[in-house]
Design an enzyme around this catalytic site. Structure first.
Site, mmCIF file in Angstrom:
data_model
loop_
_atom_site.group_PDB
_atom_site.id
_atom_site.type_symbol
_atom_site.label_atom_id
_atom_site.label_comp_id
_atom_site.label_asym_id
_atom_site.label_seq_id
_atom_site.Cartn_x
_atom_site.Cartn_y
_atom_site.Cartn_z
ATOM 1 N N GLU A 260 0.776 -1.295 0.026
ATOM 2 C CA GLU A 260 -0.053 0.034 0.032
ATOM 3 C C GLU A 260 0.853 1.024 0.026
ATOM 4 O O GLU A 260 1.810 1.271 0.958
ATOM 5 C CB GLU A 260 -0.859 0.075 1.296
ATOM 6 C CG GLU A 260 -2.002 -1.063 1.421
ATOM 7 C CD GLU A 260 -3.251 -0.645 0.377
ATOM 8 O OE1 GLU A 260 -3.244 0.524 -0.231
ATOM 9 O OE2 GLU A 260 -3.995 -1.464 0.357
ATOM 10 N N CYS A 294 -2.347 9.264 3.046
ATOM 11 C CA CYS A 294 -1.981 8.789 1.730
ATOM 12 C C CYS A 294 -3.100 9.040 0.731
ATOM 13 O O CYS A 294 -2.887 9.354 -0.485
ATOM 14 C CB CYS A 294 -1.617 7.087 1.659
ATOM 15 S SG CYS A 294 -3.177 6.166 2.346
HETATM 16 P P1 NAP Z 1 8.558 4.660 4.311
HETATM 17 O O1 NAP Z 1 9.807 5.719 4.704
HETATM 18 O O2 NAP Z 1 8.472 4.199 2.842
HETATM 19 O O3 NAP Z 1 8.528 3.896 5.511
HETATM 20 C C1 NAP Z 1 7.656 2.757 5.794
HETATM 21 C C2 NAP Z 1 7.904 1.758 6.794
HETATM 22 O O4 NAP Z 1 9.203 1.147 6.056
HETATM 23 C C3 NAP Z 1 8.859 2.402 8.153
HETATM 24 O O5 NAP Z 1 8.369 1.394 9.114
HETATM 25 C C4 NAP Z 1 10.223 2.302 7.864
HETATM 26 O O6 NAP Z 1 10.938 2.318 8.797
HETATM 27 C C5 NAP Z 1 10.233 0.868 6.917
HETATM 28 N N1 NAP Z 1 11.569 0.707 6.043
HETATM 29 C C6 NAP Z 1 12.284 1.845 5.491
HETATM 30 N N2 NAP Z 1 13.395 1.228 4.753
HETATM 31 C C7 NAP Z 1 13.049 0.045 4.753
HETATM 32 C C8 NAP Z 1 13.560 -1.202 4.175
HETATM 33 N N3 NAP Z 1 14.637 -0.832 3.109
HETATM 34 N N4 NAP Z 1 12.963 -2.159 4.153
HETATM 35 C C9 NAP Z 1 12.143 -2.496 4.929
HETATM 36 N N5 NAP Z 1 11.099 -1.630 5.444
HETATM 37 C C10 NAP Z 1 11.777 -0.301 5.600
HETATM 38 O O7 NAP Z 1 7.296 5.607 4.549
HETATM 39 P P2 NAP Z 1 6.825 6.593 5.726
HETATM 40 O O8 NAP Z 1 7.591 7.858 5.222
HETATM 41 O O9 NAP Z 1 6.972 6.122 6.810
HETATM 42 O O10 NAP Z 1 5.212 6.736 5.243
HETATM 43 C C11 NAP Z 1 4.703 7.737 4.389
HETATM 44 C C12 NAP Z 1 4.378 7.149 3.292
HETATM 45 O O11 NAP Z 1 3.422 6.196 3.288
HETATM 46 C C13 NAP Z 1 3.748 8.060 2.106
HETATM 47 O O12 NAP Z 1 4.219 7.830 0.920
HETATM 48 C C14 NAP Z 1 2.232 7.443 2.138
HETATM 49 O O13 NAP Z 1 1.640 8.032 1.104
HETATM 50 C C15 NAP Z 1 2.326 6.184 2.610
HETATM 51 N N6 NAP Z 1 1.034 5.573 3.033
HETATM 52 C C16 NAP Z 1 0.291 4.791 2.395
HETATM 53 C C17 NAP Z 1 -0.930 4.280 2.713
HETATM 54 C C18 NAP Z 1 -1.700 3.524 1.772
HETATM 55 O O14 NAP Z 1 -2.600 2.817 2.351
HETATM 56 N N7 NAP Z 1 -1.755 3.388 0.621
HETATM 57 C C19 NAP Z 1 -1.233 4.490 4.099
HETATM 58 C C20 NAP Z 1 -0.559 5.226 4.551
HETATM 59 C C21 NAP Z 1 0.625 5.879 4.276
HETATM 60 P P3 NAP Z 1 11.566 3.641 9.385
HETATM 61 O O15 NAP Z 1 10.538 4.732 9.418
HETATM 62 O O16 NAP Z 1 11.845 3.265 10.923
HETATM 63 O O17 NAP Z 1 12.864 4.173 8.576
#
Ligand code: NAP
Length: 519
Positions: A260, A294
């Protein structure tokens, strides 16, 4: 909340230093310090798990899995219902924890909690029939005399990796269908907001959940990588860039992976819309969780005839909002950013738009509250600007005038994202027809965002916004491995297709195929 005490029940206190952490969480001697975004105050500390720590957690979840599956659907539902009720009874602590680590509004935290409770209630009600063996009808000659059934089995240990904006809903909430299917789950919340997820996992145990069935691996990106390396299936919510990395890693192991990802959701406002209501909707859903959702409205296309009036209404609405540090019920409308570095992205998008000719009608600068940006309305925007093409994830509403519906649809589809969209019109049938032309997973007419709070509805993105998804009966199928069991009813007779072949029987078979399939 005492985050350290949760280590003993839900996380493995195996610590390593992590030099590459950014943002509000900092790693000190292998412990992550979680800070309130608006004050910088340390509100909790959690282990920063390394690969060995994650492997140990997953091993515990693996050992617990057969016992959890053995409880049966009713036994698991009973535990999750108790968990749901305890979450509500202890909502004071849960809401406090959500607000402390994210600085989000009381209303945003309350909605997150309500979504979690509703999701729990939904899955305990529907899981039984969805997990029951399903007889499959076959029509062809080759199925003659055979009875086929589809069965659903848990994958084993499920990994849930979640973002910082809705940490509990997108970790524990997404874990619930997997748990109901008999999997055990290890959640990896964002390092920025791990506390409420830990508290919820503790409450699962306090509600009578067996140990090691729902665990939390705290840490940064490396912890997430290690989790993908260990689990039997993974569900990821986060950015497109990280989603791609997770999918590639899961692809190496050939484990199921659903994603997602981000969005750039358009709102299309037609000349026949109730403009006051549309303006209020666009403001409410553009500034939802300060734009850090999102499915927040990220760009608006308005028919030229009503553009000026619509913009006036939006600006009037936005100017009336109160920006401030989050507090109790109803005191503030927009709070600061959950992840302070996000302010830089918002600022860069607005600067880029202005440099390319956009006008700022209100906002357009950092707020007086720490790590905040003033709710901002932009006009004279176009698709050369980052604010119309990249996810801003902040309190910015760019509004573009369009000639007609065709131009609005073309621009709405001119995006790498395809999460959701909204159409605002006085004619619902027209709205439905436009919905079918939009390249997104969900379209709402005269509404936005709230569809995501309904567990009955599947939610998934098109294009770079994801693969697979959450919600609806499909999510339970996704939480399971499927097996087809076929039993021959006429055992004892040789089959038409068995060796050795004879000219006469082959010709008879050919005639039969002709009768059945050739006409
Ligand atoms: P992110 O930077 O992609 O991080 C998401 C999760 O992945 C965090 O727990 C992060 O850990 C972890 N992570 C980072 N690098 C990783 C790797 N190489 N392998 C596995 N996990 C890893 O996203 P975010 O900044 O937290 O969230 C914002 C994004 O989420 C936005 O793009 C938003 O649109 C999207 N989102 C989508 C939905 C949906 O339902 N489509 C809902 C909500 C949010 P750390 O944070 O500890 O680095």
């Amino acid at each position: 909340m005492d985050a350290v005490s949760t280590k003993d029940t839900t996380t493995e206190a195996r610590l390593t230093a992590s030099p590459d952490l950014t943002g509000v969480a900092t790693s000190v001697g292998g412990t992550l310090l979680v800070r309130a975004p608006d004050t910088g105050e340390v509100v909790g500390e959690v282990p920063d798990l390394d690969a060995a720590g994650v492997a140990a957690l997953v091993a515990r979840a693996r050992t617990a899995q057969p016992g959890w599956a053995g409880l049966g659907v009713d036994g698991r539902a009973e535990v999750i219902e108790r968990f749901r009720r305890l979450l509500w009874r202890r909502r004071g602590e849960v809401l406090h924890s959500m607000q402390a680590e994210s600085g989000k509004l009381y209303e945003d935290a309350l909605r997150d909690l309500a979504m979690l409770l509703d999701v729990a209630h939904y899955w305990t009600r529907v899981a039984g029939p969805l997990l029951a063996d399903e007889p499959l009808r076959t029509r062809g000659l080759m199925g003659f005399g055979r009875r086929s059934v589809r069965t659903f089995e848990p994958h084993g240990v499920f990994g849930m990796i979640g973002p910082w904006n809705l940490p509990v809903v997108l970790s524990i909430g997404d874990a619930l269908p997997a748990l109901m299917a008999g999997n055990t789950v290890v959640c990896k919340p964002s390092e920025v907001t791990p506390l409420a997820t830990l508290l919820a996992a503790d409450l699962f145990v306090a509600a009578g959940g067996p140990p090691d069935v729902l665990l939390v691996a705290t840490g940064g990106g490396r912890t997430g990588e290690a989790l993908v390396d260990q689990v039997d299936a993974v569900h990821f919510t986060g950015s497109v860039a990280t989603g791609r990395a997770v999918a590639a890693r899961a692809g190496q192991r050939l484990i199921p992976c659903s994603l997602e990802l981000g969005g750039k959701d358009p709102a299309i406002v037609l000349a026949d819309a109730d403009l006051k209501r549309a303006a209020r909707g666009v403001v409410s859903y553009g500034l939802l969780v300060g734009g850090q959702a999102c499915i927040a409205v990220e760009r608006v296309y308005v028919q030229r005839d009503v553009h000026e009036r619509f913009v006036e209404l939006v600006v009037e609405q936005v100017r009336s909002l109160r920006l401030g540090p989050a507090g109790g019920p109803g005191v503030v409308d927009v709070a600061g950013m959950i992840h302070p570095p996000q302010v830089d992205i918002v600022e860069a998008h607005v600067r880029d738009a202005v440099e390319r000719g956009a006008r700022v009608l209100t906002g357009g600068r950092r707020g007086s509250v720490e790590a905040s940006y003033e709710p901002t309305v932009l006009t004279d925007v176009d698709h050369t600007m980052r604010c119309m093409r990249e996810e801003t994830f902040g309190p910015v509403i760019p509004i573009m005038a369009v000639r007609d519906v065709d131009e609005a649809v073309r621009l709405a589809n001119d995006s790498e994202y395809g999460l959701a969209a909204s159409v605002w019109t006085g004619d619902p049938a027209r709205g439905r027809a436009i919905a079918r032309r939009l390249q997104v997973g969900t379209v709402t007419v005269n509404d936005a965002v709230m569809h995501a709070a309904l567990p009955e509805l599947p939610m998934g993105g098109w294009k770079a916004s994801g693969l697979g998804g959450r919600g609806g009966p499909d999510a339970m199928r996704w939480a399971c491995r499927q097996r087809v069991v076929q039993v021959l009813r006429l055992a004892g007779h040789p089959d038409l297709y068995w060796l050795p072949y004879r000219p006469r029987s082959t010709r008879n078979l050919e005639r039969l195929f002709g009768l059945l399939y050739g006409r």
